[in-house]
Design an enzyme around this catalytic site. Structure first.
Site, PDB file in Angstrom:
ATOM      1  N   GLY A 159       0.840  -1.194   0.000  1.00 51.34           N
ATOM      2  CA  GLY A 159       0.000   0.000   0.000  1.00 51.34           C
ATOM      3  C   GLY A 159       0.874   1.241   0.000  1.00 51.34           C
ATOM      4  N   SER A 160       0.304   2.329   0.472  1.00 50.61           N
ATOM      5  CA  SER A 160       1.014   3.605   0.376  1.00 50.61           C
ATOM      6  C   SER A 160       2.116   3.721   1.432  1.00 50.61           C
ATOM      7  CB  SER A 160       0.017   4.750   0.549  1.00 50.61           C
ATOM      8  OG  SER A 160      -0.549   4.668   1.840  1.00 50.61           O
ATOM      9  N   THR A 161       3.055   4.583   1.168  1.00 49.32           N
ATOM     10  CA  THR A 161       4.156   4.834   2.103  1.00 49.32           C
ATOM     11  C   THR A 161       3.625   5.361   3.433  1.00 49.32           C
ATOM     12  OG1 THR A 161       5.683   5.184   0.307  1.00 49.32           O
ATOM     13  CG2 THR A 161       6.255   6.227   2.396  1.00 49.32           C
ATOM     14  N   THR A 215       0.710   4.825   4.893  1.00 53.42           N
ATOM     15  CA  THR A 215       0.134   3.740   5.711  1.00 53.42           C
ATOM     16  C   THR A 215       1.233   2.802   6.192  1.00 53.42           C
ATOM     17  OG1 THR A 215      -1.885   3.902   4.410  1.00 53.42           O
ATOM     18  CG2 THR A 215      -1.645   1.941   5.757  1.00 53.42           C
ATOM     19  N   GLY A 216       2.240   2.563   5.346  1.00 51.59           N
ATOM     20  CA  GLY A 216       3.352   1.696   5.745  1.00 51.59           C
ATOM     21  C   GLY A 216       4.043   2.220   7.002  1.00 51.59           C
ATOM     22  N   GLU A 274       5.690  -3.276   1.056  1.00 49.70           N
ATOM     23  CA  GLU A 274       5.813  -2.935  -0.367  1.00 49.70           C
ATOM     24  C   GLU A 274       5.032  -1.648  -0.572  1.00 49.70           C
ATOM     25  OE1 GLU A 274       7.763  -4.372  -2.332  1.00 49.70           O
ATOM     26  OE2 GLU A 274       8.024  -6.423  -1.625  1.00 49.70           O
ATOM     27  N   CYS A 315       2.452   0.195  -8.709  1.00 51.47           N
ATOM     28  CA  CYS A 315       3.487   0.741  -7.809  1.00 51.47           C
ATOM     29  C   CYS A 315       4.774   0.995  -8.575  1.00 51.47           C
ATOM     30  CB  CYS A 315       3.724  -0.216  -6.653  1.00 51.47           C
ATOM     31  SG  CYS A 315       4.098  -1.889  -7.179  1.00 51.47           S
TER      32      CYS A 315
HETATM   33  P1  NAD Z   1      -3.362   2.516   1.286  1.00 52.05           P
HETATM   34  O1  NAD Z   1      -2.100   2.582   2.051  1.00 52.05           O
HETATM   35  O2  NAD Z   1      -4.321   3.616   1.407  1.00 52.05           O
HETATM   36  O3  NAD Z   1      -4.179   1.199   1.691  1.00 52.05           O
HETATM   37  C1  NAD Z   1      -3.603  -0.080   1.588  1.00 52.05           C
HETATM   38  C2  NAD Z   1      -4.259  -0.987   2.612  1.00 52.05           C
HETATM   39  O4  NAD Z   1      -3.938  -0.561   3.919  1.00 52.05           O
HETATM   40  C3  NAD Z   1      -5.774  -1.051   2.546  1.00 52.05           C
HETATM   41  O5  NAD Z   1      -6.167  -2.388   2.730  1.00 52.05           O
HETATM   42  C4  NAD Z   1      -6.188  -0.175   3.712  1.00 52.05           C
HETATM   43  O6  NAD Z   1      -7.465  -0.485   4.232  1.00 52.05           O
HETATM   44  C5  NAD Z   1      -5.118  -0.507   4.718  1.00 52.05           C
HETATM   45  N1  NAD Z   1      -4.912   0.497   5.756  1.00 52.05           N
HETATM   46  C6  NAD Z   1      -5.150   1.823   5.708  1.00 52.05           C
HETATM   47  N2  NAD Z   1      -4.787   2.416   6.872  1.00 52.05           N
HETATM   48  C7  NAD Z   1      -4.303   1.426   7.666  1.00 52.05           C
HETATM   49  C8  NAD Z   1      -3.740   1.403   8.970  1.00 52.05           C
HETATM   50  N3  NAD Z   1      -3.611   2.523   9.695  1.00 52.05           N
HETATM   51  N4  NAD Z   1      -3.330   0.220   9.462  1.00 52.05           N
HETATM   52  C9  NAD Z   1      -3.423  -0.912   8.744  1.00 52.05           C
HETATM   53  N5  NAD Z   1      -3.953  -0.954   7.488  1.00 52.05           N
HETATM   54  C10 NAD Z   1      -4.385   0.206   6.971  1.00 52.05           C
HETATM   55  O7  NAD Z   1      -2.907   2.256  -0.205  1.00 52.05           O
HETATM   56  P2  NAD Z   1      -3.827   2.173  -1.496  1.00 52.05           P
HETATM   57  O8  NAD Z   1      -4.275   3.551  -1.817  1.00 52.05           O
HETATM   58  O9  NAD Z   1      -4.840   1.090  -1.315  1.00 52.05           O
HETATM   59  O10 NAD Z   1      -2.803   1.659  -2.606  1.00 52.05           O
HETATM   60  C11 NAD Z   1      -2.046   2.488  -3.391  1.00 52.05           C
HETATM   61  C12 NAD Z   1      -0.625   2.484  -2.903  1.00 52.05           C
HETATM   62  O11 NAD Z   1      -0.099   1.146  -2.870  1.00 52.05           O
HETATM   63  C13 NAD Z   1       0.322   3.234  -3.824  1.00 52.05           C
HETATM   64  O12 NAD Z   1       1.180   4.050  -3.058  1.00 52.05           O
HETATM   65  C14 NAD Z   1       1.142   2.133  -4.496  1.00 52.05           C
HETATM   66  O13 NAD Z   1       2.408   2.528  -4.950  1.00 52.05           O
HETATM   67  C15 NAD Z   1       1.210   1.131  -3.416  1.00 52.05           C
HETATM   68  N6  NAD Z   1       1.524  -0.199  -3.964  1.00 52.05           N
HETATM   69  C16 NAD Z   1       2.785  -0.706  -3.762  1.00 52.05           C
HETATM   70  C17 NAD Z   1       3.136  -1.932  -4.315  1.00 52.05           C
HETATM   71  C18 NAD Z   1       4.510  -2.499  -4.112  1.00 52.05           C
HETATM   72  O14 NAD Z   1       4.685  -3.699  -4.344  1.00 52.05           O
HETATM   73  N7  NAD Z   1       5.491  -1.714  -3.692  1.00 52.05           N
HETATM   74  C19 NAD Z   1       2.198  -2.638  -5.071  1.00 52.05           C
HETATM   75  C20 NAD Z   1       0.929  -2.094  -5.259  1.00 52.05           C
HETATM   76  C21 NAD Z   1       0.597  -0.858  -4.691  1.00 52.05           C
END
Ligand code: NAD
Length: 478
Positions: free
Chosen positions: A229-231, A233-234, A251, A285
């Site tokens: 997911g996003s940086t 949230t990571g 990731e 991503c």
């Molecule tokens: P996001 O971070 O908003 O959400 C990802 C997931 O995290 C969702 O399931 C969401 O419900 C969950 N989440 C949100 N807040 C949370 C918290 N506080 N604790 C635990 N879980 C939580 O990301 P997104 O908008 O769904 O995805 C887009 C992002 O993902 C982009 O930045 C993209 O680059 C990245 N991405 C990275 C890769 C990679 O392999 N590096 C692959 C695909 C997408």
């Protein structure tokens, strides 16, 4: 949910999988169709209590699953793969409906997931003897960690889920999976398929948003988090996981640069460069997000990209021949609009913008932007949509410096018919993967991961599998 074949048209009844049970949930969130922008289904929004039940089911299933011989686990996971394959067409339609991608691409997403699943089933982390003397024997073993929490993004819901479930299970862990709240349905369906073929509790799938994710990542019984997911949230997950020092694979986002060298043939490379950016409507991503082109071929390459883009069909994913669907959600679509407006206000030129088939839903035009300043959001931030920033350079050293001037480090590429020269330059890009004349390229046997704000650890290959284990040293005095 029907236990024999998936019904993809139902509005309700998208059950979670907790243990072997189909759990309807007690509160719900709407799932929107990206083609119309209207809700078409209701998914559960797991409460803290339901999340805890899923974690408890995974914890209860762990000892027996971990005790199975490696080959027996692999065989059961292969059966899971076969069961997914049997539901391939229903899953693909569901994925297309909730994610927005063309049906053909949804089919390939599932195919790619199965290729990873089967590759992981072929991998074994063998024990090793590190030292053997008359008085001492030291062995190294890979042991499973326990319950793994797997959280995924909305761009490749099934591929990302399988990337996490398969290695976690092969290594002997059990999992609780939580897809993104805007694309929960295909993953919920995957949970029901798992319940048919795997022992109860080995794969649990819940749905929900931030509250559910926070519970999963802070629960003491969860030993590892694997997150895509996003940086932003990571970072939050890393903070939550720190109280119990949970293992992490993150990731995260990327802002990959591609550099086109002065000897490249614009017309020959336009199609590959186009798809490096615009696959999955730019929601990748490791897409090529910034393109630096030598000034001597800047105008011809812009023209070739625009000519190629003009022939690409945008439309609803279920319509035959469509190559690019709508964006997945409204927030992301609105972010693209703001990014383009800001870039143009800062002096960027729109050199091509496609028509969109409908003002309903989340369609956004394919947009090529030239000459955006380096401090514009379209260059500095992660442009997660169908907008490409193209900038000229005169000096290759300057291009490399600009490519590396980012907080991200997921991928990068160099484009030229002179492969040796391009490879030497690609190696100077600060990123987890660098490619030559392609971007991105994934393989189940090849680790993939980012540096800097793009993440921690890798997925794929033996290195990816190892991330679901800890090393145990057995040191015997004879
Ligand atoms: P996001 O971070 O908003 O959400 C990802 C997931 O995290 C969702 O399931 C969401 O419900 C969950 N989440 C949100 N807040 C949370 C918290 N506080 N604790 C635990 N879980 C939580 O990301 P997104 O908008 O769904 O995805 C887009 C992002 O993902 C982009 O930045 C993209 O680059 C990245 N991405 C990275 C890769 C990679 O392999 N590096 C692959 C695909 C997408």
């Amino acid at each position: 949910m029907n236990n024999v074949a998936l019904n993809t048209t139902q509005e309700t009844g998208w059950d979670m999988t907790i243990g072997a049970a189909a759990v309807p949930g007690s509160r719900f969130i709407p799932v929107f169709d990206p083609v119309t922008g209207k809700p078409f289904a209701q998914a559960p929004d797991a409460t803290v209590a339901e999340t805890d039940q899923a974690i408890a089911a995974a914890a209860a299933a762990f000892p027996a699953w971990a005790a199975l011989p490696w080959a027996a686990r692999a065989e059961k996971i292969r059966s899971f793969g076969l069961a997914i394959r049997e539901e391939n067409s229903a899953l693909a339609r569901l994925l297309c409906r909730e994610q927005g991608k063309p049906l053909e691409k949804a089919v390939s997403e599932i195919g790619a997931g199965l290729a990873y699943l089967n590759a992981y089933c072929d991998m074994v982390l063998e024990p090793a003897v590190l030292k053997e003397t008359a008085t001492q024997r030291i062995e190294q073993h890979h042991r499973p960690l326990g319950v793994v929490g797997a959280i995924t993004a909305w761009n490749y819901p099934l591929l990302l889920a399988i990337w996490k479930i398969a290695p976690a299970l092969v290594a002997g862990n059990t999992v609780v999976v939580k897809p993104a709240p805007s694309t929960p349905l295909a993953t919920l369906a995957l949970g029901r398929i798992a319940a048919r073929v795997l022992p109860p509790g080995v794969v649990n799938v819940i749905a929900g948003g931030t509250e559910t994710g926070e519970r999963l990542t802070s629960h003491p019984a969860v030993r590892k988090i694997t997150f895509t997911g996003s940086t932003e949230t990571g970072k939050r997950i890393m903070a939550n996981a720190s109280a119990r020092l949970k293992r992490l694979t993150l990731e995260l986002g990327g802002n990959d640069a591609g550099i086109v060298l002065d000897d490249a043939d614009p017309r020959a490379m336009a199609a590959d460069i186009f798809w490096a950016k615009f696959s999955n409507c730019g929601q990748v991503c490791a897409a090529l997000k910034r393109l630096y082109v030598h000034r001597s071929i800047f105008a011809p390459l812009c023209d070739a990209l625009a000519a190629f883009a003009a022939g690409v069909k945008i439309g609803p994913g279920l319509t035959a021949g469509v190559q690019i669907g709508p964006m997945q959600n409204r927030a992301q679509r609105d972010r693209m609009e703001a990014t383009v407006e800001q870039a143009v206000a800062a002096g960027a030129r729109i050199i091509y913008q496609s028509e969109i088939p409908s003002s309903e839903g989340y369609f956004f035009p394919i947009t090529l932007l030239a000459d955006a300043p380096e401090d514009a959001e379209v260059v500095r931030g992660e442009t997660f949509g169908p907008v490409l920033a193209i900038m000229p350079y005169d000096d290759i050293e300057d291009a490399i410096a600009r490519a590396n001037d980012t907080e991200y480090g997921l991928g990068g590429s160099v484009w030229s018919p002179d492969v040796a020269r391009a490879t030497a330059l690609a190696e100077r890009l600060e990123a987890g993967s660098v490619w030559v004349n392609q971007h991105p390229s994934m393989d189940p046997h090849v680790p993939f991961g980012g540096i800097k704000s793009s993440g921690l650890g890798v997925e794929g290959g033996l290195r990816g599998l190892e991330e679901f284990t800890y090393l145990q040293i057995v040191n015997v005095k004879k």
